[in-house]
Design a protein around this motif. Sequence first.
Motif, short mmCIF file in Angstrom:
data_model
loop_
_atom_site.label_atom_id
_atom_site.label_comp_id
_atom_site.label_asym_id
_atom_site.label_seq_id
_atom_site.Cartn_x
_atom_site.Cartn_y
_atom_site.Cartn_z
N SER A 192 22.77 64.67 34.82
CA SER A 192 22.49 64.22 35.91
C SER A 192 22.81 62.54 36.19
CB SER A 192 21.01 64.60 36.40
OG SER A 192 20.10 63.97 35.86
N VAL A 193 22.35 62.02 34.79
CA VAL A 193 22.51 60.50 34.89
C VAL A 193 23.27 60.25 33.78
CG1 VAL A 193 20.95 60.03 36.66
CG2 VAL A 193 20.19 60.22 34.10
N ILE A 194 23.79 58.94 33.60
CA ILE A 194 24.53 58.51 32.13
C ILE A 194 23.37 57.98 31.16
CG2 ILE A 194 25.75 56.81 31.07
CD1 ILE A 194 27.12 56.24 33.68
N ALA A 195 23.34 58.91 29.99
CA ALA A 195 22.20 58.59 29.16
C ALA A 195 22.72 58.97 27.88
CB ALA A 195 20.77 59.47 29.54
N LYS A 196 21.87 59.21 26.84
CA LYS A 196 22.33 59.64 25.64
C LYS A 196 23.06 60.82 25.46
CE LYS A 196 20.53 60.12 20.65
NZ LYS A 196 19.30 60.02 19.70
N GLY A 197 24.00 61.17 24.64
CA GLY A 197 24.53 62.39 24.78
C GLY A 197 25.49 62.73 25.83
N VAL A 198 25.42 61.89 27.01
CA VAL A 198 26.38 62.30 28.42
C VAL A 198 27.51 61.85 28.27
CG1 VAL A 198 26.23 62.27 30.88
CG2 VAL A 198 24.07 62.55 29.52
N PHE A 199 28.66 62.73 28.45
CA PHE A 199 29.90 62.26 28.74
C PHE A 199 30.11 61.91 30.38
CE2 PHE A 199 30.62 64.43 25.04
CZ PHE A 199 31.38 63.74 24.18
N TYR A 200 30.95 61.06 30.81
CA TYR A 200 31.05 60.73 32.13
C TYR A 200 32.47 60.09 32.54
CZ TYR A 200 30.10 56.08 30.57
OH TYR A 200 30.02 54.61 29.84
N GLY A 201 33.02 60.75 33.41
CA GLY A 201 34.45 60.29 33.89
C GLY A 201 34.31 59.00 34.66
N ILE A 202 35.61 58.36 34.68
CA ILE A 202 35.71 57.07 35.09
C ILE A 202 37.29 57.11 35.79
CG2 ILE A 202 35.63 54.66 35.14
CD1 ILE A 202 34.33 55.01 32.18
N GLY A 203 37.31 56.59 37.18
CA GLY A 203 38.58 56.39 37.86
C GLY A 203 38.42 55.22 38.82
N SER A 204 39.36 54.47 39.00
CA SER A 204 39.26 53.30 39.95
C SER A 204 40.93 52.88 40.40
CB SER A 204 38.77 51.95 39.42
OG SER A 204 39.56 51.53 38.42
N GLU A 205 40.81 52.24 41.71
CA GLU A 205 42.05 51.76 42.38
C GLU A 205 41.85 50.43 42.80
OE1 GLU A 205 45.76 51.31 44.46
OE2 GLU A 205 45.13 52.53 42.70
N GLU A 206 42.50 49.39 42.42
CA GLU A 206 42.08 47.95 42.69
C GLU A 206 43.76 47.35 42.94
OE1 GLU A 206 39.68 44.20 40.85
OE2 GLU A 206 40.43 45.80 39.39
N LEU A 207 43.32 46.36 44.18
CA LEU A 207 44.40 45.56 44.83
C LEU A 207 44.08 44.25 44.47
CD1 LEU A 207 45.11 47.60 47.96
CD2 LEU A 207 46.46 47.83 46.07
N PHE A 208 44.95 43.45 44.44
CA PHE A 208 44.98 41.82 44.02
C PHE A 208 45.82 41.23 45.11
CE2 PHE A 208 43.96 44.23 40.15
CZ PHE A 208 43.28 43.31 39.40
N PHE A 209 45.15 40.10 45.67
CA PHE A 209 45.91 39.30 46.66
C PHE A 209 45.74 37.78 45.98
CE2 PHE A 209 44.68 43.28 48.76
CZ PHE A 209 45.95 43.45 49.26
N LYS A 210 46.77 36.91 46.24
CA LYS A 210 46.45 35.38 45.75
C LYS A 210 47.23 34.46 46.72
CE LYS A 210 50.55 35.83 43.09
NZ LYS A 210 51.66 35.21 43.87
N THR A 211 46.78 33.29 46.63
CA THR A 211 47.40 32.27 47.04
C THR A 211 48.60 31.78 46.49
OG1 THR A 211 45.88 30.54 46.16
CG2 THR A 211 45.31 31.37 48.19
N SER A 212 49.47 31.04 46.80
CA SER A 212 50.85 30.68 46.29
C SER A 212 50.65 29.36 45.43
CB SER A 212 51.95 30.62 47.19
OG SER A 212 51.86 29.51 48.19
N SER A 213 51.03 29.22 44.32
CA SER A 213 51.18 28.00 43.58
C SER A 213 52.46 28.06 42.67
CB SER A 213 49.80 28.07 42.80
OG SER A 213 49.84 28.74 41.86
N LYS A 214 52.35 27.06 41.62
CA LYS A 214 53.46 26.82 41.02
C LYS A 214 53.34 28.07 39.76
CE LYS A 214 54.94 22.00 41.20
NZ LYS A 214 54.83 20.64 40.44
N VAL A 215 51.87 28.12 39.49
CA VAL A 215 51.79 28.84 38.30
C VAL A 215 51.57 30.23 38.71
CG1 VAL A 215 49.27 28.76 38.69
CG2 VAL A 215 50.08 29.23 36.22
N SER A 216 51.44 30.64 39.87
CA SER A 216 51.00 32.07 40.37
C SER A 216 52.28 32.46 41.15
CB SER A 216 49.90 32.50 41.23
OG SER A 216 49.80 31.67 42.36
N GLY A 217 53.17 31.73 41.62
CA GLY A 217 54.31 32.18 42.35
C GLY A 217 53.95 32.14 43.87
N SER A 218 54.87 32.63 44.82
CA SER A 218 54.58 32.26 46.00
C SER A 218 54.28 33.50 46.97
CB SER A 218 55.96 31.90 46.78
OG SER A 218 57.03 32.80 46.59
#
Length: 255
Positions: free
Chosen positions: A157-183
């Motif tokens: 029911s919870v993450i503890a000793k002997g428990v397997f658990y699945g993980i899944g994620s989706e992530e988006l990244f947005f940035k400001t423009s600069s010489k080092v990161s691009g426009s």
Amino acid sequence: MCLTIVSQLTTLGVYAQTQSYNQANNEIDFSHDLSQKWSLEFNVGQSWTTKPGHTSLFSSLAQLYTRAWVHYNPNDKWKLSFFYAFYYNKYVPEIDQREAPEWRSAAQAIYYIKRKRLILTTRWRIEDRHIKNVDSVFEAVDRLRGQIKVVYPLNGSVIAKGVFYGIGSEELFFKTSSKVSGSGLFDRNRVSAGIGYGITNNCQLELSYSNEFLPRPGENQSYNAIQCNVVFTNLLPRIGHALFGKKTPEGSSAN
């Protein structure tokens, strides 16, 4: 919805040639509870990468980093955090990566949604990055990250000793423009899936696969990474107990 946003933001880059790299990442996490609401965390990690003509995931060391956190949990729905970190990006000319040390700080908010075993989190993070550019100047770059993550214990029911658990994620990244990161405003998209196992109630091992797609002018980049994380919780008090024992009310030592 996330896939729609990614599709719209990367329309200009999908027809460009994509260069793919394979990586192996690992991270060790240590966390310590100060109280029911406050905790500290420290991470250390590294990344390895393939190079043209070399198929091994450990062909070249690409990055080393350390990161220190302060967490505050006002209630069981929210977690507010701040970290300060140093990233050393090694010079790897075969994958067009230059040496770029980086100091990074961030503020983060996580909202938890729990449905029986399932834990769904939505995370927003604002990063203030100072990256050394080609002029040897630490240039400021701001980045916004939004993530949806699911964790589901499989045989408990919870993450503890002997428990397997699945993980899944989706992530988006947005940035400001600069010489080092691009426009470009859109930085990258990261999708990951994996499985974790409770070695003890206070130590978990997580193995996952992630794909990062970076739309870039002329040539897009794609990183396929195998990630291994080891997570320790309240390790120091347990080491002290193992070494010195725990005193009983009568003053004797009980192990």
